[in-house]
Write a protein that holds these residues in place. Sequence first.
Motif, PDB file in Angstrom:
ATOM      1  N   ALA A   1      11.461   2.077 -12.692  1.00 26.08           N
ATOM      2  CA  ALA A   1      11.136   3.116 -13.408  1.00 26.08           C
ATOM      3  C   ALA A   1      11.760   4.142 -13.086  1.00 26.08           C
ATOM      4  CB  ALA A   1      10.038   2.881 -12.401  1.00 26.08           C
ATOM      5  N   ARG A   2      11.835   4.608 -14.559  1.00 28.29           N
ATOM      6  CA  ARG A   2      12.333   5.875 -14.438  1.00 28.29           C
ATOM      7  C   ARG A   2      11.387   6.819 -14.926  1.00 28.29           C
ATOM      8  NH1 ARG A   2      17.224   5.913 -17.480  1.00 28.29           N
ATOM      9  NH2 ARG A   2      16.847   7.684 -18.761  1.00 28.29           N
ATOM     10  N   SER A   3      11.244   7.958 -15.367  1.00 23.31           N
ATOM     11  CA  SER A   3      10.248   8.581 -16.008  1.00 23.31           C
ATOM     12  C   SER A   3      11.329   9.371 -17.226  1.00 23.31           C
ATOM     13  CB  SER A   3      10.428  10.758 -15.098  1.00 23.31           C
ATOM     14  OG  SER A   3      11.550  11.640 -14.625  1.00 23.31           O
ATOM     15  N   ASP A   4       9.589   9.566 -17.908  1.00 22.29           N
ATOM     16  CA  ASP A   4      10.432   9.869 -19.605  1.00 22.29           C
ATOM     17  C   ASP A   4      10.455  11.870 -19.507  1.00 22.29           C
ATOM     18  OD1 ASP A   4       7.087  10.999 -20.325  1.00 22.29           O
ATOM     19  OD2 ASP A   4       7.789  11.462 -18.650  1.00 22.29           O
ATOM     20  N   ASP A   5      10.556  12.595 -18.024  1.00 24.25           N
ATOM     21  CA  ASP A   5      11.004  13.907 -18.639  1.00 24.25           C
ATOM     22  C   ASP A   5      12.640  14.358 -18.296  1.00 24.25           C
ATOM     23  OD1 ASP A   5       9.252  15.645 -16.065  1.00 24.25           O
ATOM     24  OD2 ASP A   5      10.365  13.869 -16.229  1.00 24.25           O
ATOM     25  N   ALA A   6      12.430  15.093 -18.724  1.00 22.33           N
ATOM     26  CA  ALA A   6      14.064  15.731 -18.006  1.00 22.33           C
ATOM     27  C   ALA A   6      13.991  15.838 -16.824  1.00 22.33           C
ATOM     28  CB  ALA A   6      14.341  17.460 -18.960  1.00 22.33           C
ATOM     29  N   SER A   7      14.774  15.200 -15.665  1.00 24.54           N
ATOM     30  CA  SER A   7      15.066  15.129 -14.678  1.00 24.54           C
ATOM     31  C   SER A   7      16.228  13.727 -14.596  1.00 24.54           C
ATOM     32  CB  SER A   7      13.425  14.853 -14.312  1.00 24.54           C
ATOM     33  OG  SER A   7      12.794  13.804 -14.841  1.00 24.54           O
ATOM     34  N   THR A   8      16.549  14.238 -13.340  1.00 20.18           N
ATOM     35  CA  THR A   8      17.478  14.041 -12.586  1.00 20.18           C
ATOM     36  C   THR A   8      16.424  12.596 -12.093  1.00 20.18           C
ATOM     37  OG1 THR A   8      18.307  15.174 -10.629  1.00 20.18           O
ATOM     38  CG2 THR A   8      19.516  15.231 -12.644  1.00 20.18           C
ATOM     39  N   VAL A   9      16.036  12.590 -11.360  1.00 19.59           N
ATOM     40  CA  VAL A   9      15.106  12.019  -9.996  1.00 19.59           C
ATOM     41  C   VAL A   9      13.484  12.785  -9.471  1.00 19.59           C
ATOM     42  CG1 VAL A   9      15.171  13.637  -8.142  1.00 19.59           C
ATOM     43  CG2 VAL A   9      15.020  11.061  -7.751  1.00 19.59           C
ATOM     44  N   ARG A  10      12.852  11.205  -9.729  1.00 20.97           N
ATOM     45  CA  ARG A  10      11.114  11.921  -9.836  1.00 20.97           C
ATOM     46  C   ARG A  10      10.666  10.905  -8.299  1.00 20.97           C
ATOM     47  NH1 ARG A  10      10.146  16.481 -11.741  1.00 20.97           N
ATOM     48  NH2 ARG A  10      10.253  16.786 -13.632  1.00 20.97           N
ATOM     49  N   GLY A  11       9.808  11.986  -7.819  1.00 20.83           N
ATOM     50  CA  GLY A  11       8.953  10.986  -6.316  1.00 20.83           C
ATOM     51  C   GLY A  11       8.119  10.535  -7.026  1.00 20.83           C
ATOM     52  N   PHE A  12       7.889   9.002  -6.026  1.00 19.26           N
ATOM     53  CA  PHE A  12       7.259   7.920  -6.405  1.00 19.26           C
ATOM     54  C   PHE A  12       5.829   7.838  -5.592  1.00 19.26           C
ATOM     55  CE2 PHE A  12       5.881   3.926  -8.453  1.00 19.26           C
ATOM     56  CZ  PHE A  12       5.846   3.395  -7.432  1.00 19.26           C
ATOM     57  N   ARG A  13       4.336   7.904  -5.808  1.00 11.22           N
ATOM     58  CA  ARG A  13       3.693   8.493  -5.077  1.00 11.22           C
ATOM     59  C   ARG A  13       3.024   6.525  -5.262  1.00 11.22           C
ATOM     60  NH1 ARG A  13       2.463  14.424  -6.933  1.00 11.22           N
ATOM     61  NH2 ARG A  13       4.598  15.445  -5.606  1.00 11.22           N
ATOM     62  N   LEU A  14       1.953   6.605  -4.089  1.00 11.42           N
ATOM     63  CA  LEU A  14       0.850   5.815  -4.033  1.00 11.42           C
ATOM     64  C   LEU A  14      -0.027   6.193  -3.964  1.00 11.42           C
ATOM     65  CD1 LEU A  14       2.365   2.746  -2.513  1.00 11.42           C
ATOM     66  CD2 LEU A  14       2.216   3.277  -5.220  1.00 11.42           C
ATOM     67  N   ASN A  15      -1.449   6.380  -4.147  1.00 12.72           N
ATOM     68  CA  ASN A  15      -3.199   6.586  -3.028  1.00 12.72           C
ATOM     69  C   ASN A  15      -3.315   5.053  -3.433  1.00 12.72           C
ATOM     70  OD1 ASN A  15      -2.070   9.306  -4.433  1.00 12.72           O
ATOM     71  ND2 ASN A  15      -3.895   9.522  -2.884  1.00 12.72           N
ATOM     72  N   PHE A  16      -4.430   5.040  -2.282  1.00  8.44           N
ATOM     73  CA  PHE A  16      -5.461   3.851  -2.176  1.00  8.44           C
ATOM     74  C   PHE A  16      -6.520   3.678  -1.898  1.00  8.44           C
ATOM     75  CE2 PHE A  16      -1.513   1.864  -0.869  1.00  8.44           C
ATOM     76  CZ  PHE A  16       0.090   2.775   0.160  1.00  8.44           C
ATOM     77  N   ASN A  17      -7.200   2.931  -2.663  1.00  3.32           N
ATOM     78  CA  ASN A  17      -8.459   3.075  -2.682  1.00  3.32           C
ATOM     79  C   ASN A  17      -8.927   4.325  -3.568  1.00  3.32           C
ATOM     80  OD1 ASN A  17      -8.049   0.970  -1.554  1.00  3.32           O
ATOM     81  ND2 ASN A  17      -9.372   1.370   0.420  1.00  3.32           N
ATOM     82  N   GLY A  18      -8.342   5.505  -4.498  1.00  5.95           N
ATOM     83  CA  GLY A  18      -8.964   6.378  -4.872  1.00  5.95           C
ATOM     84  C   GLY A  18      -9.022   7.761  -3.925  1.00  5.95           C
ATOM     85  N   VAL A  19      -8.910   7.129  -2.207  1.00  4.18           N
ATOM     86  CA  VAL A  19      -8.332   8.441  -1.554  1.00  4.18           C
ATOM     87  C   VAL A  19      -7.046   9.473  -1.494  1.00  4.18           C
ATOM     88  CG1 VAL A  19      -8.166   8.876   0.933  1.00  4.18           C
ATOM     89  CG2 VAL A  19      -9.317   6.714   0.008  1.00  4.18           C
TER      90      VAL A  19
END
Lengths: 171, 159
Positions: A38-56
């Motif tokens: 993946a990569r982001s679509d905004d002006a940045s050099t890196v983005r943090g990858f996050r997960l949420n489980f079960n809507g929590v």
Amino acid sequence: MPSTYTLISSNVLSTTAASVTFSAIPSTYTDLVLRVSARSDDASTVRGFRLNFNGVSGTSYSETYLSGNGATASSVRDSSISYSDLGVVSGGSTTANTFGSVEIYIPNYAGSTNKPLSGDSASEDNSTTAYRRANAALFSNTSAISSIVATLNAGNFASGSSFYLYGIKNS
Amino acid sequence: MPSTYEPIATTTLSGSTSEVTFTSIPATFTDLRLVFVGTSASQALAIQFNGDTSTNYSRTIISGDGTSASSPRNTSLDRLIIASLNSTPLLTSLDIFSYAGSTNKTGLINESRDQNGSGLVLRAVGLWRSTSAITSLRLYGYSGSNITGTATLYGIKNA
């Protein structure tokens, strides 16, 4: 013999997306593996990858990570946060057609104990700052994981980003 | 199509069953992966291959504890430590490449644990200086028992 390592679901983006969701995850496997490019679509050099489980959200997540950027190594801890921070992907300002890689391992995801997780990620484009990160995380929740939502700390996932969720059986 | 990733054996460890030896490991795979998830009371999790208790093991580590990063090395050990347990929920894995080949055996260790205020992330390379094929793998709590969790040994084929 039944397959041990099975693709549960996949999503390859044909347009930008703020999030990617895996729902109705069956409880019939032992562990889960999520593999992302993946990569982001905004002006940045890196983005943090996050997960949420079960809507929590709330304060059910924590992490310890190790990071290197080609110049320094560091280690950071985040406690009682509202998402699982599991790595980095390439930002939108990095070399075109270059995507970061993330692999998340979720053992015993359908069990009745808190969920430890492991993440390995990398972003390298032979130009801007590169990152290699290893994450240890905890989802403090005893429910079986039945849904996963992936997001970035800012921006959207760029078109062409791919997400593959696998189930692993130990017998 | 033959399966590429197969479970060879799985076992549950508890306080009264604090170690396991995977025996008669077939030579038909390319690589092995051991996955352990569980907890322990201040016991390191260790590996020995083929009953070798000599100082033929070593590892080089990069780790972070949430405050600082470090890269120590352990040489001439009588076991390969794959996790330093301390009651936190832990995930650790060991990938052993070309385990049935006739060269020394290299492995990748991936240890991850977080307890919402403490934790460790560790990546290491381990070496067992033996040219014998791995036919058995002992997993045990170094310096005692009280290991609780599930250990699974997988075989991975490259064709």
